[in-house]
Write a protein that holds these residues in place. Structure first.
Motif, PDB file in Angstrom:
ATOM      1  N   LEU A  84       0.843  -1.198   0.000  1.00 22.34           N
ATOM      2  CA  LEU A  84       0.000   0.000   0.000  1.00 22.34           C
ATOM      3  C   LEU A  84       0.875   1.243   0.000  1.00 22.34           C
ATOM      4  O   LEU A  84       1.903   1.281   0.675  1.00 22.34           O
ATOM      5  N   SER A  85       0.474   2.255  -0.728  1.00 22.94           N
ATOM      6  CA  SER A  85       1.242   3.500  -0.717  1.00 22.94           C
ATOM      7  C   SER A  85       1.072   4.189   0.633  1.00 22.94           C
ATOM      8  O   SER A  85       0.106   3.944   1.361  1.00 22.94           O
ATOM      9  N   ALA A  86       1.994   5.049   0.966  1.00 24.02           N
ATOM     10  CA  ALA A  86       1.989   5.721   2.266  1.00 24.02           C
ATOM     11  C   ALA A  86       0.716   6.547   2.461  1.00 24.02           C
ATOM     12  O   ALA A  86       0.202   6.630   3.578  1.00 24.02           O
ATOM     13  N   ARG A  87       0.190   7.129   1.398  1.00 25.91           N
ATOM     14  CA  ARG A  87      -1.010   7.966   1.538  1.00 25.91           C
ATOM     15  C   ARG A  87      -2.269   7.153   1.810  1.00 25.91           C
ATOM     16  O   ARG A  87      -3.282   7.687   2.214  1.00 25.91           O
ATOM     17  N   ARG A 112      -0.009 -10.528   2.288  1.00 24.52           N
ATOM     18  CA  ARG A 112      -1.055 -10.926   1.327  1.00 24.52           C
ATOM     19  C   ARG A 112      -2.222  -9.953   1.348  1.00 24.52           C
ATOM     20  O   ARG A 112      -2.735  -9.566   0.295  1.00 24.52           O
ATOM     21  N   LEU A 113      -2.654  -9.571   2.536  1.00 21.52           N
ATOM     22  CA  LEU A 113      -3.790  -8.643   2.641  1.00 21.52           C
ATOM     23  C   LEU A 113      -3.439  -7.264   2.078  1.00 21.52           C
ATOM     24  O   LEU A 113      -4.257  -6.643   1.402  1.00 21.52           O
ATOM     25  N   ARG A 114      -2.234  -6.772   2.345  1.00 18.78           N
ATOM     26  CA  ARG A 114      -1.828  -5.472   1.790  1.00 18.78           C
ATOM     27  C   ARG A 114      -1.803  -5.524   0.269  1.00 18.78           C
ATOM     28  O   ARG A 114      -2.232  -4.584  -0.410  1.00 18.78           O
ATOM     29  N   HIS A 115      -1.301  -6.609  -0.281  1.00 17.42           N
ATOM     30  CA  HIS A 115      -1.235  -6.755  -1.738  1.00 17.42           C
ATOM     31  C   HIS A 115      -2.638  -6.748  -2.355  1.00 17.42           C
ATOM     32  O   HIS A 115      -2.890  -6.080  -3.359  1.00 17.42           O
ATOM     33  N   VAL A 116      -3.549  -7.471  -1.728  1.00 20.74           N
ATOM     34  CA  VAL A 116      -4.927  -7.534  -2.229  1.00 20.74           C
ATOM     35  C   VAL A 116      -5.616  -6.178  -2.069  1.00 20.74           C
ATOM     36  O   VAL A 116      -6.315  -5.705  -2.973  1.00 20.74           O
ATOM     37  N   ALA A 117      -5.406  -5.527  -0.930  1.00 21.90           N
ATOM     38  CA  ALA A 117      -6.052  -4.231  -0.671  1.00 21.90           C
ATOM     39  C   ALA A 117      -5.545  -3.154  -1.631  1.00 21.90           C
ATOM     40  O   ALA A 117      -6.303  -2.263  -2.017  1.00 21.90           O
ATOM     41  N   ARG A 118      -4.278  -3.235  -2.010  1.00 20.51           N
ATOM     42  CA  ARG A 118      -3.708  -2.237  -2.919  1.00 20.51           C
ATOM     43  C   ARG A 118      -4.483  -2.158  -4.226  1.00 20.51           C
ATOM     44  O   ARG A 118      -4.714  -1.081  -4.771  1.00 20.51           O
ATOM     45  N   ASP A 119      -4.924  -3.312  -4.729  1.00 19.48           N
ATOM     46  CA  ASP A 119      -5.656  -3.336  -5.990  1.00 19.48           C
ATOM     47  C   ASP A 119      -7.061  -2.759  -5.869  1.00 19.48           C
ATOM     48  O   ASP A 119      -7.657  -2.361  -6.857  1.00 19.48           O
ATOM     49  N   MET A 120      -7.600  -2.707  -4.657  1.00 18.31           N
ATOM     50  CA  MET A 120      -8.974  -2.249  -4.464  1.00 18.31           C
ATOM     51  C   MET A 120      -9.076  -0.793  -4.011  1.00 18.31           C
ATOM     52  O   MET A 120     -10.161  -0.244  -3.962  1.00 18.31           O
ATOM     53  N   GLU A 153      -8.309  13.055   1.457  1.00 18.14           N
ATOM     54  CA  GLU A 153      -7.516  13.114   0.230  1.00 18.14           C
ATOM     55  C   GLU A 153      -7.448  11.763  -0.452  1.00 18.14           C
ATOM     56  O   GLU A 153      -7.368  11.677  -1.665  1.00 18.14           O
ATOM     57  N   ALA A 154      -7.436  10.697   0.348  1.00 20.15           N
ATOM     58  CA  ALA A 154      -7.315   9.341  -0.203  1.00 20.15           C
ATOM     59  C   ALA A 154      -7.926   8.361   0.785  1.00 20.15           C
ATOM     60  O   ALA A 154      -7.950   8.619   1.987  1.00 20.15           O
ATOM     61  N   PRO A 155      -8.416   7.227   0.301  1.00 23.11           N
ATOM     62  CA  PRO A 155      -8.941   6.218   1.230  1.00 23.11           C
ATOM     63  C   PRO A 155      -7.806   5.654   2.080  1.00 23.11           C
ATOM     64  O   PRO A 155      -6.667   5.574   1.632  1.00 23.11           O
ATOM     65  N   HIS A 156      -8.126   5.292   3.311  1.00 27.48           N
ATOM     66  CA  HIS A 156      -7.131   4.710   4.215  1.00 27.48           C
ATOM     67  C   HIS A 156      -7.510   3.274   4.542  1.00 27.48           C
ATOM     68  O   HIS A 156      -8.675   2.973   4.792  1.00 27.48           O
ATOM     69  N   VAL A 157      -6.512   2.410   4.543  1.00 32.18           N
ATOM     70  CA  VAL A 157      -6.708   0.996   4.837  1.00 32.18           C
ATOM     71  C   VAL A 157      -5.780   0.613   5.980  1.00 32.18           C
ATOM     72  O   VAL A 157      -4.593   0.945   5.969  1.00 32.18           O
ATOM     73  N   GLY A 158      -6.335  -0.090   6.975  1.00 27.96           N
ATOM     74  CA  GLY A 158      -5.542  -0.577   8.095  1.00 27.96           C
ATOM     75  C   GLY A 158      -5.763  -2.060   8.291  1.00 27.96           C
ATOM     76  O   GLY A 158      -6.816  -2.595   7.941  1.00 27.96           O
ATOM     77  N   LEU A 159      -4.761  -2.722   8.834  1.00 28.89           N
ATOM     78  CA  LEU A 159      -4.836  -4.158   9.079  1.00 28.89           C
ATOM     79  C   LEU A 159      -4.723  -4.443  10.570  1.00 28.89           C
ATOM     80  O   LEU A 159      -3.952  -3.796  11.265  1.00 28.89           O
TER      81      LEU A 159
END
Length: 120
Positions: free
Chosen positions: A2-5, A67-75, A43-49
């Protein structure tokens, strides 16, 4: 990765998303989704695990997180800039493939958005 933003960093963001967000339970993950209010910048959606120790050893938890970060990045591109998403791994998640995570995350996000009455 996931990107930092797009990474959720503050515990207050995690707490608000889990406490006030819509929860969608899947077999191996729980997805919490909350749309930030007008008073919060978006500014951007935020994703946390959240990967609890019950998932397994440190190596297994890091593998699940990657694995979860990789999948979340695409969404992330499909989410509204004000969306906050927390993904909680369940103990059974250590044996799940990335493809299965992707199916469950898509289904969880779709279900949470339906319950909230918002478009993705």
């Amino acid at each position: 990765m996931l990107s930092a933003r797009n990474r959720m960093r503050r515990s207050t963001e995690f707490d608000a998303t889990v406490k006030y967000g819509i929860r969608a339970v899947q077999p191996n993950i729980v997805v919490h989704v909350r749309r930030a209010g007008d008073d919060e910048p978006g500014e951007a959606p935020h994703v946390g695990l959240i990967i609890p120790k019950r998932v397994g050893t440190a190596v297994e938890r890091h593998r699940v997180a990657r694995r979860l970060r990789h999948v979340a990045r695409d969404m992330v591109d499909d989410l509204d800039p004000r969306d906050r998403v927390v993904i909680r791994a369940l103990p059974s998640s250590r044996q799940v493939s990335s493809a299965r995570f992707e199916q469950q995350l898509r289904r969880g996000l779709r279900r949470a958005c339906e319950l909230a009455g918002t478009d993705r």
